[in-house]
Design an enzyme around this catalytic site. Sequence first.
Site, PDB file in Angstrom:
ATOM      1  N   HIS A 239       0.867  -1.181   0.000  1.00  0.00           N
ATOM      2  CA  HIS A 239       0.000   0.000   0.000  1.00  0.00           C
ATOM      3  C   HIS A 239       0.903   1.231   0.000  1.00  0.00           C
ATOM      4  O   HIS A 239       1.648   1.470   0.945  1.00  0.00           O
ATOM      5  CB  HIS A 239      -0.917   0.015   1.220  1.00  0.00           C
ATOM      6  CG  HIS A 239      -1.853   1.189   1.238  1.00  0.00           C
ATOM      7  ND1 HIS A 239      -3.094   1.158   0.631  1.00  0.00           N
ATOM      8  CD2 HIS A 239      -1.717   2.432   1.767  1.00  0.00           C
ATOM      9  CE1 HIS A 239      -3.686   2.332   0.791  1.00  0.00           C
ATOM     10  NE2 HIS A 239      -2.872   3.119   1.474  1.00  0.00           N
ATOM     11  N   CYS A 240       0.831   2.007  -1.071  1.00  0.00           N
ATOM     12  CA  CYS A 240       1.714   3.156  -1.237  1.00  0.00           C
ATOM     13  C   CYS A 240       1.020   4.401  -0.699  1.00  0.00           C
ATOM     14  O   CYS A 240      -0.069   4.771  -1.159  1.00  0.00           O
ATOM     15  CB  CYS A 240       2.079   3.347  -2.711  1.00  0.00           C
ATOM     16  SG  CYS A 240       3.235   4.707  -2.992  1.00  0.00           S
ATOM     17  N   ILE A 241       1.645   5.051   0.265  1.00  0.00           N
ATOM     18  CA  ILE A 241       1.056   6.252   0.846  1.00  0.00           C
ATOM     19  C   ILE A 241       1.142   7.436  -0.099  1.00  0.00           C
ATOM     20  O   ILE A 241       0.334   8.369  -0.010  1.00  0.00           O
ATOM     21  CB  ILE A 241       1.758   6.604   2.173  1.00  0.00           C
ATOM     22  CG1 ILE A 241       3.266   6.811   1.930  1.00  0.00           C
ATOM     23  CG2 ILE A 241       1.528   5.509   3.207  1.00  0.00           C
ATOM     24  CD1 ILE A 241       4.021   7.299   3.144  1.00  0.00           C
TER      25      ILE A 241
END
Length: 388
Positions: A239-241
Amino acid sequence: MKWEKLKPPEPDDPMCCCECDIYQYGCCCEDLDEAFNRWLKDKPSKGGCQCPVLGAVIEHLEISMIPALLLLPVLLRLAALHYLLGIIVLTALPGLVLWYYYATHRRKRRTLFFLTLALYSLAYMYYLFITEILPRGDVSQLQVFAATAGMIFTIVSLIYTKRGPGFVTASLQKAHAVDQTSKKDSALRDGSTQPAELQAAKHTLAAKWSRCAVCRILRPPRAGHCRTCGSCVRRLDHHCIWINSCVGQANHRSFLLTLCVFVSTSLYGISLVLCSLCPRQYLMTALFYCPGVYSQSSTALCFTCAWYSSIITAGLLYLLLVQVLNISFNVTEREAQLALRNKTGQSRLWGLAVDTGEFSRGFFQNWVEFLTMTDASVSPRSSSTDLV
């Protein structure tokens, strides 16, 4: 109670009590309601806070709603006043960003802060490039066009990445059931003419489909559950912020393209700024020694922004390097973390890559598989409103 309800969740993400049906009458995630109840009953808070309601509101405050867009130019102009202030501010900024990342990642909460910061930083750097560097006359029109094209291409690839990572949907599960039914029918028609090895291989492939312990959906191999997004993603990487979304089978290639374009554009823009501010210095040393750059406020601000861009570019360059190495070993970031935790993988290249040996078929074949993998169907939840 069935064992399926007590089945542990993804090992890389602990289950919250709200997601387990054992706690039907109490949820630890309702901090705000609990704080109001303590306040009404005049009970002290668990953490010793004088005002539990205020503490809960601060805990659930979305920093992206605060005018952080105005705070960034103020901090950069403050850092441009003196090089000592620049060292303090540019050292504190990454620390604050990492602290907020830890706070949001620990609570498994989606946030627009990092995506807003990235987009605004890109726009603000381009604004300073046009208003401060371009009037100096050291940049040609072709160079301006290349920098502008790189910025536009970065935004377009980011929008394409935000279309969705490829959520595991009910339609995918139905298609898998139909495919398994057709395989069984064909096997029954063929009878003993089908080799036993081929039948065993088909059964092994079907067995790799597993049921998620959280959302109870049947998912394909290498899929994973993201608690931040609340769904299972096909070939989940992480999950890329910075894009406020997962990176999965449907957007992994566009995510890698976005990183490549952004890093290339940023490095090119930094080189143009340094060549304009420090024409007598070598490009590699101009970022560390540029005499007279603090004599004017405009040049000092551009030099400070070059340092700010360099820090961001260094972080994303490291992320790009890790992605390239993972693809070379045909392993996702989630699989690499699980392999390290379970001690089933081997660290390669000074710990930058993890080789699980499960899916790797060689450097060339791994990249062919990555570049030719079919996009997962975009989930109905991923619409044009998810562009932020």
